[in-house]
Design an enzyme around this catalytic site. Sequence first.
Site, short mmCIF file in Angstrom:
data_model
loop_
_atom_site.label_atom_id
_atom_site.label_comp_id
_atom_site.label_asym_id
_atom_site.label_seq_id
_atom_site.Cartn_x
_atom_site.Cartn_y
_atom_site.Cartn_z
N LYS A 121 7.39 -2.16 -31.50
CA LYS A 121 6.44 -2.50 -30.43
C LYS A 121 5.39 -1.39 -30.29
CE LYS A 121 7.52 -1.61 -25.97
NZ LYS A 121 6.52 -0.85 -25.23
N ASN A 122 5.85 -0.14 -30.28
CA ASN A 122 4.93 0.96 -29.97
C ASN A 122 4.05 1.36 -31.15
OD1 ASN A 122 5.84 0.81 -27.40
ND2 ASN A 122 7.11 2.65 -27.50
N CYS A 146 4.47 3.33 -12.98
CA CYS A 146 5.51 2.29 -13.20
C CYS A 146 6.82 2.90 -12.72
CB CYS A 146 5.57 1.90 -14.68
SG CYS A 146 6.24 3.20 -15.69
N ARG A 157 2.67 8.27 -14.68
CA ARG A 157 2.02 7.89 -15.94
C ARG A 157 0.50 8.11 -15.89
NH1 ARG A 157 5.54 4.24 -18.50
NH2 ARG A 157 4.51 4.79 -20.43
N ASP A 197 13.16 7.20 -24.89
CA ASP A 197 13.41 5.75 -24.86
C ASP A 197 14.84 5.41 -25.24
OD1 ASP A 197 10.09 4.77 -26.03
OD2 ASP A 197 10.84 5.48 -24.11
N ARG A 247 9.88 -7.48 -22.72
CA ARG A 247 8.67 -6.75 -23.12
C ARG A 247 8.89 -6.00 -24.43
NH1 ARG A 247 6.32 -2.95 -18.87
NH2 ARG A 247 5.04 -2.63 -20.72
C1 EPZ Z 1 4.62 6.15 -25.05
O1 EPZ Z 1 4.17 6.09 -23.71
C2 EPZ Z 1 5.51 4.94 -25.24
N1 EPZ Z 1 4.72 3.72 -25.04
C3 EPZ Z 1 6.68 5.00 -24.24
O2 EPZ Z 1 7.52 3.90 -24.51
C4 EPZ Z 1 7.46 6.29 -24.49
O3 EPZ Z 1 8.50 6.37 -23.53
C5 EPZ Z 1 6.51 7.49 -24.35
O4 EPZ Z 1 5.40 7.34 -25.27
C6 EPZ Z 1 7.21 8.81 -24.67
O5 EPZ Z 1 7.75 8.76 -25.96
C7 EPZ Z 1 3.89 3.31 -26.03
O6 EPZ Z 1 3.77 3.94 -27.07
C8 EPZ Z 1 3.13 2.05 -25.77
P1 EPZ Z 1 3.21 9.83 -23.02
P2 EPZ Z 1 2.97 7.07 -23.23
O7 EPZ Z 1 1.75 9.79 -22.79
O8 EPZ Z 1 2.07 7.36 -24.35
C9 EPZ Z 1 2.57 12.63 -19.27
C10 EPZ Z 1 8.75 2.01 -24.02
O9 EPZ Z 1 9.84 1.94 -23.51
N2 EPZ Z 1 1.13 12.36 -19.45
O10 EPZ Z 1 3.73 10.36 -24.32
O11 EPZ Z 1 2.41 6.46 -21.99
C11 EPZ Z 1 3.35 11.38 -18.87
O12 EPZ Z 1 3.30 11.19 -17.47
C12 EPZ Z 1 7.69 2.93 -23.47
O13 EPZ Z 1 8.42 1.39 -25.07
C13 EPZ Z 1 0.22 13.00 -18.61
O14 EPZ Z 1 0.58 13.77 -17.73
O15 EPZ Z 1 3.79 8.36 -22.85
C14 EPZ Z 1 4.74 11.70 -19.35
O16 EPZ Z 1 5.40 12.50 -18.39
C15 EPZ Z 1 8.12 3.47 -22.14
N3 EPZ Z 1 -1.10 12.75 -18.78
C16 EPZ Z 1 4.50 12.52 -20.63
O17 EPZ Z 1 3.14 12.99 -20.54
C17 EPZ Z 1 -1.58 11.90 -19.76
O18 EPZ Z 1 -2.80 11.71 -19.87
C18 EPZ Z 1 4.65 11.74 -21.92
O19 EPZ Z 1 3.89 10.55 -21.78
C19 EPZ Z 1 -0.63 11.25 -20.59
C20 EPZ Z 1 0.71 11.51 -20.41
#
Ligand code: EPZ
Length: 420
Positions: free
Chosen positions: A22-23, A117, A122, A306, A398
């Site tokens: 998915k990702n 969420c 996020r 995850d 999802r």
């Molecule tokens: C991706 O989300 C995945 N989703 C998530 O999978 C996964 O849990 C996550 O990466 C971590 O591996 C997709 O790829 C579509 P991050 P993403 O930006 O990119 C903080 C699932 O179950 N952050 O790597 O949104 C954030 O709050 C989903 O399939 C900021 O502070 O995650 C978090 O604490 C759930 N500012 C950390 O970084 C930003 O601008 C990592 O988030 C961006 C992120």
Amino acid sequence: MARIEIEGGRTLEGTVEVSGAKNAVLPILMASLLTDQPCRLAGVPHLKDVTTTIELLGQMGVEISLGEGFEVGMDASHLSTQIAPYELVKTMRASILVLGPLLARAGEAQVSLPGGCAIGARPVNLHLKGLAAMGAEIDVDSGYIHAKAKRLKGARVVMEGVTVTGTENILMAATLAEGQTIIENAAQEPEVVDLAECLIQMGAKISGHGSTRIVVDGVDALAGYDHRVIPDRIEAGTFLVGAAMTGGRVKLVNVRPDTLDAVVDKLREAGAKISEGPDWIELDMAGKRPKAVNISTAPYPGFPTDMQAQFTALNAVADGTGVVTETVFENRFMHILELQRLGADMQIEGNTVIIRGRDRLTAAPMMATDLRASACLVLAGLVAEGTSVVDRVYHIDRGYENIEEKLGQLGAVIRRLPVS
Ligand code: EPZ
């Protein structure tokens, strides 16, 4: 609300095919916005997030065609709008991934701010900071991100924190920027690598993907792609944990074992015998109860956040005490409260949960709160004595293609209840 009923006490045995990741599918579908040439993606799973993405691209003017086996064809030669509306973005945060491609291709984008969420606030500040460093003018007004750029300029972008979609947004934008972009502290996830491989096929000049330093030399235009998405390592890991919890023996096909090292290490520590081939992986628990393991989540190649929920379910029935620490998201323990309803002995202390394994759990009704938490509750239902029901399983739809069919194929007694 959709509900799934699971009868506990069965052992998972047999072979099951893993679906496309998915990702990886989501950013690669968005990458079709970067070109006016036709694109085709194979191995796409039937998931709610995929149909949401197709709907989002379709309302932007991308022509979509669906082939057999769920191949998706895209033609973004005539974009009608550069808006990602709140109604769609609120159902799928990953919609933010249109921002980079639209800015690079059309010079502007209006994307609703994705809300928080269940697992955390996020924010997308790092996405915006990176694009601004490349010359984009960015305003946030009445819940929308308004971004403009005549032509993005290559820049050295040092990411304050590791972000998967943040890296992907900047990577896609950089492919058409003027000059060279260097992304420091980039995410190394296999899904980022699959996106980069797809972009290279389109003619992008990228190196270093899969490391913390990605270098992109911008080009003036990109061709289309014809790509097959990598297998879903989290779906694979979820089924392996189910086999380990039920003392079973399961073989997964269409897998990339090299993307599962941290998960496989922990399953071996829990006592599982694991063998691997180029595109398959087999776990044999030989009827044994798993041993408790300690987990601390981290960006790839560390232990994936995850998979955290799934391992709390394993520790709930393991022999010994396991300590699970969540370092990536600030609120990813909602499933603990549900597992406690089955009798699990768990104590949350800040971003850590201490789990004393029990040799039996008792079935109870549960409520899913987010995608991976809902999978963990289904796994717990496989071992809890009696019949459990998991409510709000639209979360699970999802990210897991036909989970009850696949688990049923492995011997689980599981069915979807009519919507109440
Ligand atoms: C991706 O989300 C995945 N989703 C998530 O999978 C996964 O849990 C996550 O990466 C971590 O591996 C997709 O790829 C579509 P991050 P993403 O930006 O990119 C903080 C699932 O179950 N952050 O790597 O949104 C954030 O709050 C989903 O399939 C900021 O502070 O995650 C978090 O604490 C759930 N500012 C950390 O970084 C930003 O601008 C990592 O988030 C961006 C992120």
